[in-house]
Design a protein around this motif. Structure first.
Motif: not given
Length: 293
Positions: A1-30
């Protein structure tokens, strides 16, 4: 069975300054860790159950275009785009562009739309549900035509296109279509007629399992009625439950869901926490074991 990662919220600690970096790192880990499908939502406002309109929300296809540039392997889709959000000819062109630039990794996830507040808020028409389903079916027909050799006109009840020219075409000749939702009379019939994948809601517990079992039976019945191949449709679901807290229990659930025919399960990072360690735990502790299910 395969896994999908659904990135449904951008509300993370300090998202105002880390949103793009966290999205990028999460995507690359996946991407590097064996996740098969990476999805983001297609909303202009965050959903009320996830914090509402004053929480951050990125536009969907812009986000997928960015993610195509920072990943190499994972499939990319919205889960799912609302039919009311874009004119279907432009939608087909947008998804074609994503598929070309990602080298054949795009999927069109689509549904009838439901979030009336964001439509009213940004001044986008929101027709009654019956009309939205009519528009959904015409959109599916338009996309199919634009991903074919037929570049002629399309004359529908709601959409009229003088020319369905679409160059470049998707590298695979077409883009797989995932139709989201479990509506038994309309949505699952559209999956049977036009879809290459469905997306249902599952989770721990007997009630959730039986709901998915029932929806798949309905889908099979529609396929038999329409003369389409039920087995050729990819059966996916969003799992609404804890995964990393008890991996063994999750894998036991997946054994049962696989027996129903579910081949991909979409998982969501823990809300309002840093998604990077969650994604790391997912690819280290869950992906290798789930691939054996």
């Amino acid at each position: 069975m395969d896994i999908g990662l659904h990135y449904f919220t951008f509300t993370h600690p300090e998202w105002e300054t880390t949103l793009a970096d966290r999205l990028t790192e999460t995507a690359q880990i996946a991407d590097e860790g064996g996740v098969n499908l990476l999805t983001v939502m297609d909303h202009w406002f965050q959903m009320l159950q996830s914090g509402g309109p004053y929480e951050p929300m990125l536009e969907g296809y812009t986000s997928l275009g960015y993610l195509a540039g920072v990943t190499k392997n994972v499939r990319l889709s919205l889960l799912v785009t609302g039919v009311t959000y874009r004119h279907p000819g432009l939608l087909a062109k947008t998804v074609s562009t994503l598929d070309v630039l990602s080298r054949g990794r795009a999927m069109l996830g689509i549904g009838a739309a439901w979030y009336d507040r964001e439509h009213a808020g940004l001044g986008v028409p929101f027709p009654p549900i019956a009309e939205r389903f009519e528009r959904l079916e015409e959109t599916l027909r338009i996309c199919r035509q634009m991903w074919s050799d037929n570049d002629g006109a399309f004359d529908g009840k709601h959409y009229q296109l003088a020319e369905t020219i679409n160059l470049p075409q998707p590298p695979r000749g077409t883009v797989p279509v995932m139709i989201g939702g479990g509506g038994e009379r309309k949505t699952l019939r559209l999956v049977a007629r036009y879809g290459q994948a469905c997306n249902l809601f599952g989770g721990p517990g007997e009630e959730a399992f039986e709901t998915v079992r029932h929806k798949l039976r309905v889908l099979r019945t529609h396929c038999e009625t329409l003369g389409t191949d039920y087995d050729a449709i990819e059966k996916t679901m969003i799992y609404q439950g804890d995964v990393l807290g008890d991996v063994d229990a999750f894998l036991t659930d997946m054994d049962q869901y696989k027996a129903l025919g579910i081949s991909l399960v979409g998982l969501m990072p823990t809300p309002y926490e840093n998604p990077v360690p969650w994604a790391t735990g997912l690819v280290e502790d869950v992906v290798p074991r789930l691939n054996q299910v």
